[in-house]
Scaffold this motif. Structure first.
Motif, PDB file in Angstrom:
ATOM      1  N   GLU A  47      10.652   7.958  -0.382  1.00 12.03           N
ATOM      2  CA  GLU A  47      11.716   7.143  -0.963  1.00 12.03           C
ATOM      3  C   GLU A  47      12.699   6.608   0.073  1.00 12.03           C
ATOM      4  N   GLU A  48      12.943   7.377   1.147  1.00 10.26           N
ATOM      5  CA  GLU A  48      13.971   6.976   2.109  1.00 10.26           C
ATOM      6  C   GLU A  48      13.426   6.477   3.445  1.00 10.26           C
TER       7      GLU A  48
ATOM      8  N   VAL B 110       7.074  19.333  -1.970  1.00  9.00           N
ATOM      9  CA  VAL B 110       7.107  18.108  -2.780  1.00  9.00           C
ATOM     10  C   VAL B 110       8.429  17.372  -2.559  1.00  9.00           C
ATOM     11  N   LYS B 111       9.532  18.092  -2.573  1.00  8.05           N
ATOM     12  CA  LYS B 111      10.851  17.469  -2.388  1.00  8.05           C
ATOM     13  C   LYS B 111      10.963  16.785  -1.023  1.00  8.05           C
ATOM     14  N   VAL B 112      10.472  17.455   0.004  1.00  8.17           N
ATOM     15  CA  VAL B 112      10.519  16.883   1.360  1.00  8.17           C
ATOM     16  C   VAL B 112       9.684  15.602   1.420  1.00  8.17           C
ATOM     17  N   LEU B 113       8.482  15.644   0.848  1.00  4.18           N
ATOM     18  CA  LEU B 113       7.591  14.475   0.883  1.00  4.18           C
ATOM     19  C   LEU B 113       8.150  13.327   0.049  1.00  4.18           C
ATOM     20  N   LEU B 114       8.689  13.629  -1.120  1.00  2.00           N
ATOM     21  CA  LEU B 114       9.272  12.579  -1.967  1.00  2.00           C
ATOM     22  C   LEU B 114      10.455  11.913  -1.278  1.00  2.00           C
TER      23      LEU B 114
ATOM     24  N   THR C   8       8.479  -3.233   0.055  1.00  3.35           N
ATOM     25  CA  THR C   8       7.957  -3.679  -1.230  1.00  3.35           C
ATOM     26  C   THR C   8       7.129  -2.623  -1.930  1.00  3.35           C
ATOM     27  N   TYR C   9       6.887  -1.503  -1.268  1.00  2.00           N
ATOM     28  CA  TYR C   9       6.055  -0.470  -1.899  1.00  2.00           C
ATOM     29  C   TYR C   9       6.796   0.157  -3.070  1.00  2.00           C
ATOM     30  N   GLN C  10       6.159   0.200  -4.217  1.00  7.21           N
ATOM     31  CA  GLN C  10       6.716   0.833  -5.409  1.00  7.21           C
ATOM     32  C   GLN C  10       5.953   2.110  -5.683  1.00  7.21           C
TER      33      GLN C  10
ATOM     34  N   ARG D 151       0.814  -1.204   0.000  1.00  6.74           N
ATOM     35  CA  ARG D 151       0.000   0.000   0.000  1.00  6.74           C
ATOM     36  C   ARG D 151       0.853   1.263   0.000  1.00  6.74           C
ATOM     37  N   ALA D 152       0.271   2.278  -0.556  1.00  6.18           N
ATOM     38  CA  ALA D 152       0.928   3.578  -0.585  1.00  6.18           C
ATOM     39  C   ALA D 152       0.842   4.213   0.795  1.00  6.18           C
ATOM     40  N   PRO D 153       1.852   4.988   1.172  1.00 11.05           N
ATOM     41  CA  PRO D 153       1.779   5.651   2.480  1.00 11.05           C
ATOM     42  C   PRO D 153       0.675   6.703   2.503  1.00 11.05           C
TER      43      PRO D 153
END
Length: 130
Positions: A115-116, A107-111, A125-127, A23-25
């Motif tokens: 990702e990290e 956006v940069k902070v959330l991405l 396993t989340y893509q 699932r997506a966060p």
């Protein structure tokens, strides 16, 4: 689209089944990260005449003028209140909203978090398709 609350209701393995791991966060997941919240609040709480803030995001997601005024009067961060009221939405939806208002800093902070930090919480396993 399946929301976190729906997944938790149907999961018989307490959120550890393969469906939950994919699932997506959600914003609810973000609320558990104090460093992330602090950074997002620093970016969205201030009121500047030329920069879109929490008020614009909240309005776009359906908060009324009266609700916006009420949140401004509370001692708690209005950004935090906005996130709490939208905790079932995905972080991807929040990123899209920030892109809409050209808040690339947020956006940069959330991405970076997706990702990290998100994978470190057992969601390897989340893509994402950001």
């Amino acid at each position: 689209m399946v929301f976190t609350a729906d997944l938790k209701k149907t999961c018989k393995e307490n959120g550890t089944c393969s469906l939950c791991l994919f699932r997506a966060p959600t914003i609810s997941d973000m609320l558990n990260d104090e460093d992330l919240l602090y950074t997002v609040r620093l970016k969205l709480d201030p009121c500047h005449p030329t920069v879109k803030n929490w008020r614009n995001l909240a309005s776009k997601w359906g908060m009324t003028y009266d609700e916006l005024c009420f949140l401004e009067q509370k001692p708690q961060s209005p950004t935090l209140e906005f996130l709490l009221r939208n905790s079932d939405r995905t972080v991807e939806q929040l990123i899209d909203l920030c892109k809409f208002y050209k808040r690339i800093d947020v956006v940069k902070v959330l991405l970076k978090w997706v990702e990290e930090e998100w994978p470190k919480r057992g969601n390897k396993t989340y893509q994402n398709d950001f």
